[in-house]
Design an enzyme around this catalytic site. Structure first.
Site, PDB file in Angstrom:
ATOM      1  N   HIS A 178      63.423  87.978  96.105  1.00 12.30           N
ATOM      2  CA  HIS A 178      62.778  89.109  95.428  1.00 12.30           C
ATOM      3  C   HIS A 178      61.963  88.612  94.226  1.00 12.30           C
ATOM      4  CE1 HIS A 178      63.188  93.426  93.756  1.00 12.30           C
ATOM      5  NE2 HIS A 178      62.591  92.745  92.807  1.00 12.30           N
ATOM      6  N   GLU A 179      62.595  87.763  93.392  1.00 18.88           N
ATOM      7  CA  GLU A 179      61.920  87.263  92.187  1.00 18.88           C
ATOM      8  C   GLU A 179      60.760  86.338  92.550  1.00 18.88           C
ATOM      9  OE1 GLU A 179      62.625  88.746  89.547  1.00 18.88           O
ATOM     10  OE2 GLU A 179      64.437  89.640  90.351  1.00 18.88           O
TER      11      GLU A 179
HETATM   12 ZN   LIG Z   1      61.642  93.243  91.028  1.00 24.54          ZN
END
Ligand SMILES: [Zn+2]
Length: 398
Positions: free
Chosen positions: A67-68
């Site tokens: 996600h990051e």
């Molecule tokens: Zn995020």
């Protein structure tokens, strides 16, 4: 967010763990391996549950990292530098240097994170279905992937709540920015929404504690507290940026600083200048003219008086590579974002040839803010003050 445990670089982005991440890993391993999994999928040996708990925790951290990384890669694609990614107690942070240049870029950088989590949810869900359909006796493994599917979808949905500094808050900021053509006003509205959402989470968490579901409640309250703090800091930062807009480092710095040689002793400096000029900061300049470190009164005071005659300034200085540096023509707000390290809140200003031309101390900064504030008041209410009382930026909460 400090990374205490560096994990190296992925795609050129520094990735690290904050020590607090161990708490969430322990909660996942124990909560799943000793609680949820044995209760829902009985009949396996103890080691199988623990293994499933550890695998779930590791895969969850990997999906959070994905996600990051999605945010980081999109940010770089949009011309925003990424300083690092850190995983910590409440989730992950992709730290960006600077701001997206358009509402469209802001939106893309924000949306790609939850989209990645949704995709991870779909992939884990498909694996869970495959395992349960094809492999008999693998209910525990299927259950673990189903759990990962669930938490990733939850992660995506929670982070899409329109409240800064969550991804949804960035989406809200981008939409308001496009509509109002005023980034600061949009950012303040999104930060306010973040603060209110934080208060709601604290209240809901508190109610859960009171009604006996203590752990979930504490967790919600903790996330709420974090959101309130982060959103408030963001609002202040935005206001500061508005007030300091257009001010360059050269406008704020003190020029012609009194300098010292790295080989001078502490006593020498005290006799020569400290008692006569009421200055708190002394940059060291080597004989060849290069900047060689920074000495502050705080550092001098830490050395016992009897040792000051024999101690060289170079021995107590904040080393040059750890002192924030700026160019005279750089916007002051860019420098303020980098004011860290051992220099006690000071920065040095160097010309393109690397020669010291000025110094920026906390006194210089606060005087500049006060002057700028005065000027802003004189010119009448602007952007930020006209924001409606509408409850309405990037961090991800697990
Ligand atoms: Zn995020």
């Amino acid at each position: 967010m400090r990374s205490s445990i560096p994990l190296g670089r992925i795609g050129g982005v520094r990735v690290g763990l904050n020590i607090s991440v161990l708490v969430i890993v322990a909660i996942l391993v124990f909560g799943l391996g000793f609680g949820r999994f044995p209760a829902v999928f009985p009949g396996y040996p103890r080691a199988a549950y623990v293994l499933a708990g550890v695998a779930a925790a590791v895969l969850f951290m990997a999906s959070l990292l994905a996600h990051e990384l999605a945010h980081a890669i999109m940010a770089r694609h949009e011309g925003v530098e990424v300083s690092r990614i850190t995983l910590w107690l409440l989730g992950g942070v992709a730290e960006l240097r600077g701001e997206p240049r358009s509402p469209g870029a802001d939106l893309k950088i924000a949306v790609v994170g939850p989209a990645t989590s949704l995709l991870a949810g779909v992939v884990f869900g498909a694996i869970a279905l495959l395992i349960s359909g094809l492999v008999s006796g693998a209910a525990l493994a299927g259950g673990m992937f189903a759990y990962l599917a669930g938490v990733n979808v939850l992660l995506a949905l929670f982070n899409l709540v329109p409240a800064a500094p969550l991804d949804g808050g960035r989406v809200l900021r981008a939409i308001l920015w496009a509509r109002w053509h005023d980034r600061a006003r949009a950012a303040i509205a999104a930060a306010r929404a973040g603060r209110w959402f934080g208060y709601v989470l604290i209240a809901v968490g508190f109610l859960q504690v009171v009604t006996g579901r203590s752990f979930d409640g504490l967790w919600l309250a903790l996330i709420g507290l974090f959101l309130v703090n982060a959103a408030s800091a963001e609002e202040q930062q935005t206001r500061l940026g508005t007030v300091l807009h257009g001010i360059r480092v050269a406008d704020a710095m003190s020029g012609h600083p009194v300098v010292a040689s790295p080989d001078e002793t502490i006593s020498g400096l005290i006799e020569r200048v400290v008692m006569r000029h009421r200055l708190s900061t002394y940059p060291l300049v080597a004989p060849d003219g290069t900047f060689a470190g920074l000495v502050t009164l705080n550092r001098i005071r830490r050395v016992e008086p009897e040792r000051r005659g024999a101690t060289r300034l170079a021995d107590i200085a904040c080393p040059p590579q750890e002192v924030p540096r700026a160019r005279p023509e750089e916007p002051l707000t860019d420098l303020l974002a980098r004011m860290e390290g051992c220099a006690d809140g000071r920065a040095v200003v160097l010309d393109p040839a690397g020669r010291l031309v000025g110094l920026l101390t906390p006194t210089d900064i606060s005087r500049t803010i006060q002057m700028a504030d005065l000027r802003a008041t004189l010119s009448g209410p602007r952007g930020a003050d006209l924001a409606p009382p509408y409850h309405g930026d990037h961090r991800d909460a697990a």
